[in-house]
Scaffold this active site. Structure first.
Site, PDB file in Angstrom:
ATOM      1  N   ALA A  52       0.852  -1.191   0.000  1.00 18.73           N
ATOM      2  CA  ALA A  52       0.000   0.000   0.000  1.00 18.73           C
ATOM      3  C   ALA A  52       0.889   1.243   0.000  1.00 18.73           C
ATOM      4  O   ALA A  52       2.032   1.186   0.449  1.00 18.73           O
ATOM      5  CB  ALA A  52      -0.864  -0.006   1.253  1.00 18.73           C
ATOM      6  N   GLY A  56       0.694  -5.096   1.000  1.00 16.42           N
ATOM      7  CA  GLY A  56      -0.412  -5.179   0.041  1.00 16.42           C
ATOM      8  C   GLY A  56       0.029  -5.812  -1.266  1.00 16.42           C
ATOM      9  O   GLY A  56      -0.780  -6.420  -1.980  1.00 16.42           O
ATOM     10  N   GLU A 112      -0.232  -9.355  -0.665  1.00 20.62           N
ATOM     11  CA  GLU A 112      -1.666  -9.692  -0.620  1.00 20.62           C
ATOM     12  C   GLU A 112      -2.253  -9.737  -2.034  1.00 20.62           C
ATOM     13  O   GLU A 112      -3.116 -10.562  -2.335  1.00 20.62           O
ATOM     14  CB  GLU A 112      -2.396  -8.678   0.269  1.00 20.62           C
ATOM     15  CG  GLU A 112      -2.019  -8.856   1.747  1.00 20.62           C
ATOM     16  CD  GLU A 112      -2.552  -7.763   2.638  1.00 20.62           C
ATOM     17  OE1 GLU A 112      -2.284  -6.586   2.332  1.00 20.62           O
ATOM     18  OE2 GLU A 112      -3.219  -8.060   3.634  1.00 20.62           O
ATOM     19  N   GLU A 150       3.753  -5.293   7.562  1.00 23.09           N
ATOM     20  CA  GLU A 150       2.827  -4.325   8.153  1.00 23.09           C
ATOM     21  C   GLU A 150       3.071  -4.117   9.637  1.00 23.09           C
ATOM     22  O   GLU A 150       2.952  -3.006  10.151  1.00 23.09           O
ATOM     23  CB  GLU A 150       1.369  -4.770   7.936  1.00 23.09           C
ATOM     24  CG  GLU A 150       0.858  -4.555   6.520  1.00 23.09           C
ATOM     25  CD  GLU A 150       1.142  -5.704   5.580  1.00 23.09           C
ATOM     26  OE1 GLU A 150       2.049  -6.503   5.861  1.00 23.09           O
ATOM     27  OE2 GLU A 150       0.461  -5.808   4.539  1.00 23.09           O
TER      28      GLU A 150
HETATM   29  C1  LIG Z   1      -9.432   2.338   9.665  1.00 23.51           C
HETATM   30  C2  LIG Z   1      -8.532   2.146   8.572  1.00 23.51           C
HETATM   31  C3  LIG Z   1      -8.827   0.919   7.776  1.00 23.51           C
HETATM   32  C4  LIG Z   1      -7.917   0.864   6.620  1.00 23.51           C
HETATM   33  C5  LIG Z   1      -8.169  -0.379   5.832  1.00 23.51           C
HETATM   34  C6  LIG Z   1      -7.040  -0.582   4.921  1.00 23.51           C
HETATM   35  C7  LIG Z   1      -7.256  -1.816   4.128  1.00 23.51           C
HETATM   36  C8  LIG Z   1      -5.985  -2.510   3.847  1.00 23.51           C
HETATM   37  C9  LIG Z   1      -5.015  -1.711   3.146  1.00 23.51           C
HETATM   38  C10 LIG Z   1      -3.777  -2.016   3.053  1.00 23.51           C
HETATM   39  C11 LIG Z   1      -3.070  -3.187   3.629  1.00 23.51           C
HETATM   40  C12 LIG Z   1      -1.695  -3.125   3.200  1.00 23.51           C
HETATM   41  C13 LIG Z   1      -0.792  -2.454   3.883  1.00 23.51           C
HETATM   42  C14 LIG Z   1       0.570  -2.284   3.354  1.00 23.51           C
HETATM   43  O1  LIG Z   1       0.914  -2.726   2.300  1.00 23.51           O
HETATM   44  S1  LIG Z   1       1.616  -1.359   4.278  1.00 23.51           S
HETATM   45  C15 LIG Z   1       3.076  -1.297   3.291  1.00 23.51           C
HETATM   46  C16 LIG Z   1       3.836  -2.560   3.333  1.00 23.51           C
HETATM   47  N1  LIG Z   1       5.061  -2.402   2.606  1.00 23.51           N
HETATM   48  C17 LIG Z   1       6.195  -2.099   3.192  1.00 23.51           C
HETATM   49  O2  LIG Z   1       6.289  -1.966   4.369  1.00 23.51           O
HETATM   50  C18 LIG Z   1       7.361  -1.906   2.281  1.00 23.51           C
HETATM   51  C19 LIG Z   1       8.005  -0.594   2.555  1.00 23.51           C
HETATM   52  N2  LIG Z   1       9.134  -0.356   1.680  1.00 23.51           N
HETATM   53  C20 LIG Z   1      10.315  -0.949   1.832  1.00 23.51           C
HETATM   54  O3  LIG Z   1      10.526  -1.766   2.683  1.00 23.51           O
HETATM   55  C21 LIG Z   1      11.383  -0.537   0.882  1.00 23.51           C
HETATM   56  O4  LIG Z   1      11.069   0.724   0.406  1.00 23.51           O
HETATM   57  C22 LIG Z   1      11.604  -1.496  -0.287  1.00 23.51           C
HETATM   58  C23 LIG Z   1      12.188  -2.819   0.227  1.00 23.51           C
HETATM   59  C24 LIG Z   1      10.323  -1.736  -1.043  1.00 23.51           C
HETATM   60  C25 LIG Z   1      12.623  -0.836  -1.248  1.00 23.51           C
HETATM   61  O5  LIG Z   1      13.788  -0.494  -0.541  1.00 23.51           O
HETATM   62  P1  LIG Z   1      14.881   0.519  -1.161  1.00 23.51           P
HETATM   63  O6  LIG Z   1      15.197   0.099  -2.515  1.00 23.51           O
HETATM   64  O7  LIG Z   1      15.963   0.615  -0.168  1.00 23.51           O
HETATM   65  O8  LIG Z   1      14.132   1.904  -1.310  1.00 23.51           O
HETATM   66  P2  LIG Z   1      13.632   2.909  -0.179  1.00 23.51           P
HETATM   67  O9  LIG Z   1      13.220   2.199   1.019  1.00 23.51           O
HETATM   68  O10 LIG Z   1      14.627   3.989  -0.028  1.00 23.51           O
HETATM   69  O11 LIG Z   1      12.317   3.482  -0.865  1.00 23.51           O
HETATM   70  C26 LIG Z   1      12.374   4.268  -2.051  1.00 23.51           C
HETATM   71  C27 LIG Z   1      11.300   5.321  -1.991  1.00 23.51           C
HETATM   72  O12 LIG Z   1      10.036   4.683  -2.010  1.00 23.51           O
HETATM   73  C28 LIG Z   1       9.259   5.075  -0.883  1.00 23.51           C
HETATM   74  N3  LIG Z   1       8.449   3.914  -0.486  1.00 23.51           N
HETATM   75  C29 LIG Z   1       8.832   2.654  -0.339  1.00 23.51           C
HETATM   76  N4  LIG Z   1       7.809   1.869  -0.048  1.00 23.51           N
HETATM   77  C30 LIG Z   1       6.728   2.664  -0.010  1.00 23.51           C
HETATM   78  C31 LIG Z   1       5.350   2.435   0.234  1.00 23.51           C
HETATM   79  N5  LIG Z   1       4.867   1.218   0.499  1.00 23.51           N
HETATM   80  N6  LIG Z   1       4.523   3.489   0.204  1.00 23.51           N
HETATM   81  C32 LIG Z   1       4.979   4.729  -0.075  1.00 23.51           C
HETATM   82  N7  LIG Z   1       6.270   5.012  -0.326  1.00 23.51           N
HETATM   83  C33 LIG Z   1       7.135   3.979  -0.284  1.00 23.51           C
HETATM   84  C34 LIG Z   1      10.285   5.445   0.159  1.00 23.51           C
HETATM   85  O13 LIG Z   1       9.755   6.310   1.111  1.00 23.51           O
HETATM   86  C35 LIG Z   1      11.321   6.114  -0.700  1.00 23.51           C
HETATM   87  O14 LIG Z   1      10.839   7.391  -1.025  1.00 23.51           O
HETATM   88  P3  LIG Z   1      11.713   8.687  -0.805  1.00 23.51           P
HETATM   89  O15 LIG Z   1      11.984   8.757   0.646  1.00 23.51           O
HETATM   90  O16 LIG Z   1      10.876   9.805  -1.287  1.00 23.51           O
HETATM   91  O17 LIG Z   1      12.958   8.486  -1.575  1.00 23.51           O
END
Ligand SMILES: CCCCCCCC/C=C\C/C=C/C(=O)SCCNC(=O)CCNC(=O)[C@H](O)C(C)(C)COP(=O)(O)OP(=O)(O)OC[C@H]1O[C@@H](n2cnc3c(N)ncnc32)[C@H](O)[C@@H]1OP(=O)(O)O
Length: 719
Positions: free
Chosen positions: A61, A100, A103, A123
């Site tokens: 997400a 996500g 998922e 997460e």
């Molecule tokens: C009442 C509320 C009810 C809500 C109901 C919701 C329903 C369900 C909805 C969703 C469920 C799902 C939830 C999720 O998916 S949470 C996210 C899970 N994913 C992660 O935790 C992955 C996070 N990212 C990483 O671990 C790493 O970025 C990587 C391994 C993917 C890549 O690593 P690397 O190459 O070292 O790059 P960076 O970490 O430096 O990242 C580059 C750049 O990208 C941005 N970024 C990375 N991931 C995300 C993301 N998931 N969302 C937004 N932005 C992301 C990161 O911040 C960097 O950006 P920059 O700082 O501007 O350079």
């Protein structure tokens, strides 16, 4: 946000196109939904493949969207439609499938992964749970024990492990997308019902309750006060005991609770703060994206004490050849054996071979002629360090970078004795250096942008979280630590015990309170620093030490503890007692209780009952107050940097976000009011006086922490 094409005449290829990680932002969800509708309704299409652009399937997400109201199509119905579709859908997983993204893969009917791909449900590390069906589908696919472990830890797994667990159907070294298209073509016409994970029955172990109970105990111990892992366990219980639709409802309720807890915000703040910290700037305008680091192939480390040994290991394990220097044969031999042992254990743990061939040990600085970079890690003594830097200046080639691991001495004073002040910087590691993730890169006024870029990039290569800081006594971390430690000892004087203070801090979320931590680190280090600063020593009456030094309140109790040879765990006695030297099980010591009582009666201090609230406020508000001063002085560029330093260098509880985020959550007005109150009660403690920046932020309506930078006007920014 997603590209749609028809390949091999009958396969709809949907490519997520949201760089850098193809996060499932609102436009991406919308594009997936539309593309799926198109594929399912087009009679030419017999199968679908979903992949991600630039070799990355999907990073989950879009975390930034969590800060605002939901816009665009919610994820769950988009995913449900994929799973329910009547045409086979294959996920082609390259790079990452996280959160996500994982998922999304789970609702596809088949999953093909590239051998280098990594999968996971991280997460929990963001203070939430896999709430797009992940907590309900994964247990159905791989069983409760394995799913529980992955969901509660957030661990990323390799494609091979995913294959073993039954998460993916095939692993390939070739182009995963092309393989998936072939696979999709072969799947056409096969029944899909058994491929819909939501339709599977969760394999339920007979000892479910015991298993979940054990997991609960484990996460409570590991992550004190953190809600997300506990919610994950409850969600997995629902997957084991409820039909899918009811489990989904439970998943959603748990997610709502986490979202409203404040902890999720703290964890997500930490995620972005860590990434923001890498984006350093210097007053010259040089910054992370316009300065080129040098490549470091060879390095030298001077001094093989605890810090030096850890630094050697950190360098060697990322393939940098290291010359390690000591001043005496015995120390060198001892250091060599320790380093080799550490590298061998580290390599065994990681399942690789130890890079011992990269190591050289010497007694002579003359051997450092050709290295690219030197890290000095000798005793914390300015005169000694200056001698080393003068010598290095003569010996090393003129382009060699000279760095110091000092934990607080003046980096510019060291630069001043060299013939290359622009190539000098601080690289302040934290002990043990091969384990602790934090690196403070100290930018002296004469450090060049290339020097800082190189130190930051070397930190990253070593797997450290590097933060650029200004050159002031103690830099950022240790400068803030002093007032925090002072408050803890003042509270002892006033009536608290080490156990009470530690318990309050541990209940707040620290793994160890300040006194337990000091016993672990060793009390003699601070004692030596206090002696060198003239705060204690032969000139001070050891029987009746004054409670003021250099014009301010001073607590001599830590010195009195050290005078008794109590240096912490290593001597078996410190703020606590231990069964024997080296033991870790801290027990309250009646002798310390006695020392405190005698001390209070000698100075006529009437002990009072001190609440946990006062302990937390005085220790942590004063910590953040110094953080505000550091921002005013331009020694840290932004509050995120300070928080990252405290999260990675001082084990500040992540669910509190770091000291600056924490006070922003408490409310700056309240923090200001309490600091004013405590300062009035203790006017001889200048650190309790609210900083000008705190007052200014309150006057400006207490903006959120991400906006503080706009209010910081430093006359002399060092960053
Ligand atoms: C009442 C509320 C009810 C809500 C109901 C919701 C329903 C369900 C909805 C969703 C469920 C799902 C939830 C999720 O998916 S949470 C996210 C899970 N994913 C992660 O935790 C992955 C996070 N990212 C990483 O671990 C790493 O970025 C990587 C391994 C993917 C890549 O690593 P690397 O190459 O070292 O790059 P960076 O970490 O430096 O990242 C580059 C750049 O990208 C941005 N970024 C990375 N991931 C995300 C993301 N998931 N969302 C937004 N932005 C992301 C990161 O911040 C960097 O950006 P920059 O700082 O501007 O350079």
């Amino acid at each position: 946000m997603a590209r749609y094409e028809l390949v091999k005449r009958s396969v709809a290829l949907i490519t997520l196109t949201n760089p850098p990680v193809n996060a499932l932002s609102s436009p991406v969800r919308h594009a997936i939904a539309k593309s799926m509708e198109r594929a399912l309704s087009d009679p030419k299409v017999t199968a679908v493949v979903i992949c991600g652009e630039n070799g990355r399937f999907c990073g989950g997400a879009d975390i930034r969207e969590f800060a605002g109201p939901l816009r665009g199509p919610p994820l769950i119905p988009v995913l449900d439609a994929i799973e329910a579709g009547r045409k086979p859908v294959v996920a082609a997983i390259e790079g990452v499938a996280l959160g996500g993204g994982f998922e999304l893969a789970l609702v596809c009917h088949y999953r093909i992964a590239h051998s280098k791909a990594r999968l996971g449900l991280p997460e929990v590390t963001l203070g939430i749970l896999p709430a797009a069906g992940g907590s309900q589908r994964l247990p159905r696919l791989i069983g409760i024990p394995a799913a529980l472990e992955l969901i509660t830890t957030g661990r990323h797994i390799s494609a091979q492990e995913a294959l073993k667990l039954g998460i993916v159907d095939q692993v390939t070294d070739q182009n995963a997308c092309e393989m998936a298209v072939e696979f999709a073509l072969k799947s056409v016409g096969k029944p899909l019902s058994s491929r819909r994970v939501s339709m599977l029955t969760t394999p339920c172990p007979p000892d479910l309750d015991a298993l979940l109970e054990a997991a609960t105990m484990q996460v409570k111990k590991k992550a004190r006060g953190v809600m997300a892992p506990l919610a994950c366990i409850q969600a997995v219980r629902a997957a084991a005991t409820m039909p899918f639709s009811k489990g989904m409802k439970r998943e959603s309720e748990l997610m709502t609770t986490l979202f409203n807890s404040g902890q999720a915000q703290a964890f997500q703040y930490c995620f972005f703060a860590q990434r923001t910290a890498g984006k350093w700037t210097l007053p010259s305008g040089a910054q992370w994206n316009n300065s080129k680091p040098r490549e470091i192939r060879s390095a030298a480390v001077i001094g093989l004490g605890t810090m030096g040994r850890g630094i050697v290991v950190s360098l060697a394990r990322v393939g940098i050849s290291v010359i390690a220097v000591e001043s005496e044969k015995k120390l060198l031999e001892n250091g060599r054996q320790m380093v080799i042992g550490m590298l061998e254990r580290d390599a065994k743990r990681r399942g690789v071979s130890a890079s011992l061939n990269l190591l050289n040990f010497t007694l002579s600085l003359q051997d450092l002629k050709d290295v690219d970079l030197v890290i000095e890690a000798v005793f914390e003594d300015m005169a000694l360090k200056k001698r080393v830097f003068q010598e290095l200046s003569k010996v090393c080639r003129p382009t060699t970078l000279l760095c110091t691991n000092t934990s607080g001495l003046d980096v510019d004073a060291l630069a001043g004795v060299t013939n290359r002040p622009h190539l000098v910087a601080g690289m302040h590691f934290f002990s043990p250096a091969h384990v602790m993730k934090l690196l403070e890169v100290v930018c002296g006024p004469r450090s060049s942008s290339e020097t800082i870029a190189t130190a930051m990039s070397l930190g990253k290569k070593m797997g450290k979280v590097s933060v650029a800081v200004g050159n002031c006594p103690g830099f950022v971390g240790n400068r803030m630590l002093k007032p925090y430690l002072d408050q803890a000892t003042f509270l002892l004087e006033e009536g608290a015990t080490p156990e009470q203070i530690d318990k309050a801090l541990e209940d707040f979320g620290f793994a160890m309170g300040v006194f337990r931590m000091s016993d672990l680190a060793g009390l003699d280090v601070g004692w030596r620093v206090r002696k060198e600063s003239g705060l204690t020593g032969p000139d001070v009456d050891s029987k009746n030490p004054p409670r003021r030094r250099q014009g301010h309140r001073y607590c001599p109790i830590p010195d009195m503890v050290c005078e008794q040879g109590r240096f912490g765990q290593k001597t078996g006695r410190g703020w606590y007692m231990y069964d024997k030297p080296g033991d870790t099980n801290a027990k309250p010591d009646p002798l310390i209780q006695n020392l405190l009582e005698t001390y209070r009666s000698r100075y006529g201090i009437q002990p009072r009952n001190i609440s946990d609230q006062e302990i937390i406020e005085r220790c942590l508000f004063v910590l953040a107050n110094e953080g505000f001063r550091i921002l005013e002085d331009g020694m840290a560029a932004r509050p995120e940097d300070i928080d990252v330093i405290y999260l990675f260098g001082y084990a500040f509880p992540r669910h509190r976000g770091g000291p600056m985020f924490y006070v922003s959550m408490v409310g700056l007005e309240r923090v200001l009011e309490r600091l004013e109150y405590y300062h009035q009660a203790h006017p001889d403690v200048p650190h309790l006086e609210p900083s000008a920046l705190l007052k200014k932020l309150v006057a400006c309506g207490s903006p959120p922490v991400q906006k503080w930078r706009e209010y910081i006007k430093t006359m002399h920014s060092h960053l």
